[in-house]
Enzyme design. Structure first.
Site, PDB file in Angstrom:
ATOM      1  N   SER A 134       0.861  -1.193   0.000  1.00  0.00           N
ATOM      2  CA  SER A 134       0.000   0.000   0.000  1.00  0.00           C
ATOM      3  C   SER A 134       0.887   1.229   0.000  1.00  0.00           C
ATOM      4  CB  SER A 134      -0.892  -0.005   1.252  1.00  0.00           C
ATOM      5  OG  SER A 134      -1.484   1.255   1.463  1.00  0.00           O
ATOM      6  N   TYR A 147      -2.756  -1.686  10.336  1.00  0.00           N
ATOM      7  CA  TYR A 147      -2.710  -1.942   8.897  1.00  0.00           C
ATOM      8  C   TYR A 147      -1.414  -1.388   8.294  1.00  0.00           C
ATOM      9  CZ  TYR A 147      -4.062  -1.876   3.966  1.00  0.00           C
ATOM     10  OH  TYR A 147      -4.099  -2.060   2.595  1.00  0.00           O
TER      11      TYR A 147
END
Length: 239
Positions: A134, A147
């Protein structure tokens, strides 16, 4: 990498970015297996012509079962895409069980699958491992610390693994999407990239044999980080 004729596995491949990666690989001539948890989405993937394997990769047993299901079968492309978020706010109740599942699925599972399938990948004339991280692996967002930590960990693992496999027939690519329109980001009000476009860009990077694919606005973030890491961190912590 020539995609036509390759055998690929996409985890988290029945929804969101995963199904779009699978569709573009299939359109390019690959034979694609998708792994996922939801029976309805698994059946929908089968109706599109994919082989779909039920696999819960949030624990050891699920990872081992998927590796076992692929024993003796050729595999050229492994896409570690399965992932989840977990709420973590010290000013609110914290579900540590959900935190543990997030850490395992996002970080442990790719490591276990790579380890279990590495011999199969080594046996192919050319192969690729794709770890989907990400833009938050570059600089974290305050609202998603767990996350972000898992994706930063997977980014570091990917870089080190690439160095270990240098000179072999296995290329290791990191794909860094921006915020993408998926079920997981339904509550995120920022501008989102359509999942089909994200999948297209990732598969294009696979075909080009790249080591890193900065998708969409992640390319801007990476450029800012290369010039000023503190500035990139300040921007993303408020994102």
């Amino acid at each position: 990498m020539e995609i036509r004729g390759k055998a690929a596995l996409v985890t988290g491949g029945t929804d969101g970015i995963g199904i779009e990666i699978a569709r573009h690989l299939k359109a390019g001539g690959a034979s694609v297996i998708v792994a996922g948890r939801d029976p309805v989405r698994l059946e929908a993937a089968r109706s599109e012509g994919f082989e779909a394997i039920a696999a819960d990769l949030s624990d050891i047993a699920g990872c081992d079962a998927l590796v076992a299901a692929l024993e003796g079968r050729p595999l050229d492309i492994l896409v570690n895409n399965a992932g989840m978020g977990a709420d973590y706010d010290v000013n609110a109740p914290i579900d540590l069980g959900e935190v543990d599942r997030c850490i395992f699925l996002n970080l442990n599972a790719p490591i276990r699958l790579i380890t279990g399938l590495l011999a199969t990948l080594r046996a192919r004339p050319e192969a690729m491992i794709v770890n989907v991280t990400s833009g938050l692996a570059i600089a974290p967002r305050a609202a998603s610390p767990v996350y972000c930590a898992t994706k930063a960990g997977l980014r570091s693992f990917t870089m080190a693994l690439r160095a270990q496999l240098a000179g072999t027939g296995i290329n290791v690519m990191e794909a860094l999407p921006p915020v993408v329109e998926t079920r997981m980001t339904a509550g995120n009000m920022h501008k989102k990239m359509p999942a089909p476009e994200c999948g297209r860009q990732i598969v294009a990077a696979i075909a080009a044999g790249r080591n890193q694919a900065n998708i969409g606005l992640t390319g801007v973030l990476n450029a800012v980080y290369n010039v000023s890491p503190p500035l990139a961190r300040r921007i993303m912590l408020r994102f």
